[in-house]
Design an enzyme around this catalytic site. Structure first.
Site, PDB file in Angstrom:
ATOM      1  N   HIS A  12       0.843  -1.201   0.000  1.00 10.97           N
ATOM      2  CA  HIS A  12       0.000   0.000   0.000  1.00 10.97           C
ATOM      3  C   HIS A  12       0.879   1.252   0.000  1.00 10.97           C
ATOM      4  CE1 HIS A  12      -4.011   1.892   1.280  1.00 10.97           C
ATOM      5  NE2 HIS A  12      -3.144   2.906   1.266  1.00 10.97           N
ATOM      6  N   HIS A  14       1.100   4.964  -2.254  1.00 12.86           N
ATOM      7  CA  HIS A  14       0.654   5.854  -3.341  1.00 12.86           C
ATOM      8  C   HIS A  14       1.905   6.454  -3.977  1.00 12.86           C
ATOM      9  CE1 HIS A  14      -3.601   5.880  -1.903  1.00 12.86           C
ATOM     10  NE2 HIS A  14      -3.003   5.605  -0.752  1.00 12.86           N
ATOM     11  N   GLU A 195     -10.819   3.470   7.082  1.00 10.54           N
ATOM     12  CA  GLU A 195      -9.750   4.360   7.555  1.00 10.54           C
ATOM     13  C   GLU A 195     -10.428   5.497   8.325  1.00 10.54           C
ATOM     14  OE1 GLU A 195      -7.878   6.752   4.518  1.00 10.54           O
ATOM     15  OE2 GLU A 195      -6.083   7.166   5.731  1.00 10.54           O
ATOM     16  N   ASP A 273       1.865   3.924   3.101  1.00 11.00           N
ATOM     17  CA  ASP A 273       0.854   4.823   2.526  1.00 11.00           C
ATOM     18  C   ASP A 273       1.495   5.968   1.720  1.00 11.00           C
ATOM     19  OD1 ASP A 273      -1.843   5.305   2.097  1.00 11.00           O
ATOM     20  OD2 ASP A 273      -2.222   6.226   4.042  1.00 11.00           O
ATOM     21  N   ASP A 274       1.981   6.980   2.421  1.00 11.07           N
ATOM     22  CA  ASP A 274       2.583   8.176   1.794  1.00 11.07           C
ATOM     23  C   ASP A 274       3.751   8.610   2.688  1.00 11.07           C
ATOM     24  OD1 ASP A 274       0.135   8.677  -0.063  1.00 11.07           O
ATOM     25  OD2 ASP A 274      -0.730   8.673   1.953  1.00 11.07           O
TER      26      ASP A 274
HETATM   27  N1  ADE Z   1      -4.503   8.993  -0.900  1.00 13.98           N
HETATM   28  C1  ADE Z   1      -3.256   9.027  -0.448  1.00 13.98           C
HETATM   29  N2  ADE Z   1      -3.220   8.684   0.844  1.00 13.98           N
HETATM   30  C2  ADE Z   1      -4.483   8.406   1.228  1.00 13.98           C
HETATM   31  C3  ADE Z   1      -5.105   8.000   2.431  1.00 13.98           C
HETATM   32  N3  ADE Z   1      -4.398   7.769   3.545  1.00 13.98           N
HETATM   33  N4  ADE Z   1      -6.424   7.840   2.452  1.00 13.98           N
HETATM   34  C4  ADE Z   1      -7.137   8.055   1.350  1.00 13.98           C
HETATM   35  N5  ADE Z   1      -6.621   8.451   0.197  1.00 13.98           N
HETATM   36  C5  ADE Z   1      -5.301   8.623   0.128  1.00 13.98           C
HETATM   37 ZN    ZN Z   2      -3.694   4.893   1.052  1.00 14.38          ZN
END
Ligand code: ADE
Ligand code: ZN
Length: 329
Positions: A12, A14, A195, A273-274
């Site tokens: 996961h 992005h 989430e 995630d990011d």
């Molecule tokens: N896009 C990038 N990170 C995200 C997240 N944590 N939740 C939803 N969309 C996202």
């Molecule tokens: Zn995400």
């Protein structure tokens, strides 16, 4: 104990969300694009809540304008991941940020990302697969365009379809048409659910979209029947604890339900995630989980095997990843 060299699987991530701030700042300067409000005084991304996070994320994406930008981004991100010990990664790729959902433009962006993935694999052995992602708050019509891009380029590299974005807008069912298209093309499915939304969102994701993995899914913990169902059906959660803590889904690591979900027999996997947005790395996630819950190398290897088994890849790739996860004697 350092987990730096432990081989890892990340499901996961992005792609744009993994862009280092310096990369985005540099592209902005090259192109003369203003990024007012995107960075804080320390040079990190500036946001105080999820709404601001999405706004800043999309503002940062305005500098990513060409296939070459995405080639460079993919290469930078994979170098970063390989340095964390990641041997297999799945990245969420958004046609909305790669030509605005236009199929011909998407093919050019995709070719550039595949070129970078091939180079990274030659350089460090890391394997990347792409999960084409629609964005929930952009609405179902844009999602259909993303799904068309996914379906038309499904194959060895594009192996999945998913949805990110603001879970509090619309319903999972609004995107069923796009997910049905993707399923019919043989793509494996995941969506962000649970989430920000509650357990009901996770039920909806399973029932209305037929996903086999759920992005985050952490609020499932509030519904024992759902936890039981996830465990029984082997539905995998892409858990990103540092993201949840940074965005305020949970106030601290101790309150995060990842340990309880795992103890209940749910297929738990770990991702970032990011990562630059949340001042994290995959190794930092492992260190925090070790500090908070006493998790050790054996547990992390189990979680990585769970991730390898849930990966959206072909059987030969899965076998190779599982071999890499075996502890060296
Ligand atoms: N896009 C990038 N990170 C995200 C997240 N944590 N939740 C939803 N969309 C996202
Ligand atoms: Zn995400």
């Amino acid at each position: 104990m350092s987990f730096q060299t432990l081989p890892k699987v990340e499901l996961h991530l992005h792609l744009e969300g993994a862009a280092p701030p310096s990369f985005i700042r540099g592209l902005g300067q090259e192109k003369g694009i203003s990024l007012d409000g995107v960075f804080d005084d320390q040079g990190g991304y500036r946001f105080e809540n999820f709404g601001q996070f999405l706004t800043v994320y999309e503002a940062a994406c305005t500098v990513l304008q060409s296939p070459e930008d995405f080639r460079r981004l993919t290469l930078a991100v994979l170098e970063q991941s390989a340095a964390q010990g990641v041997v297999y990664s799945e990245a969420f790729l958004s046609p909305d940020f790669c030509g605005g959902g236009d199929l011909e433009a998407w093919k050019d962006y995709l070719a550039a990302m595949v070129e970078a993935a091939n180079q990274a694999e030659r350089d460090s052995g890391i394997v990347l697969k792409g999960v084409v992602t629609c964005i929930r708050h952009f609405g179902p019509e844009k999602a259909k365009k993303a799904a068309t891009c996914a379906v038309e380029t499904a194959g060895d590299f594009i192996t999945g379809f998913g949805m990110g974005g603001d879970e509090m807008q619309g319903r999972q069912a609004d995107f069923a048409y796009s997910f049905d298209m993707a399923r019919e093309a043989g793509l494996a499915l995941t969506t962000h659910a649970g989430e920000w939304g509650g357990a009901a969102e996770v039920w909806d994701a399973i029932r209305d979209l037929g996903v086999v993995r759920v992005g985050h899914g952490v609020h499932a913990i509030n519904d024992p029947k759902l936890v039981e169902y996830l465990a029984e059906k082997g539905i995998t959660l892409e858990v990103c604890p540092g993201s949840n803590v940074a965005l305020g889904v949970y106030p601290d690591w101790q309150s995060h339900p990842v340990k309880k979900l795992r103890a209940a027999g749910v297929n738990v996997t770990l991702s970032t995630d990011d990562p630059p947005f949340f001042h994290t790395t995959l190794n930092r996630e492992y260190d925090r989980l070790a500090d908070t819950f006493g998790w050790d190398e054996e547990i992390f290897t189990q979680l990585n095997k769970t991730a390898a088994n849930a990966a959206f890849c072909d059987a030969a790739t899965r076998t190779k990843i599982l071999e890499k996860l075996e502890p060296k004697t």
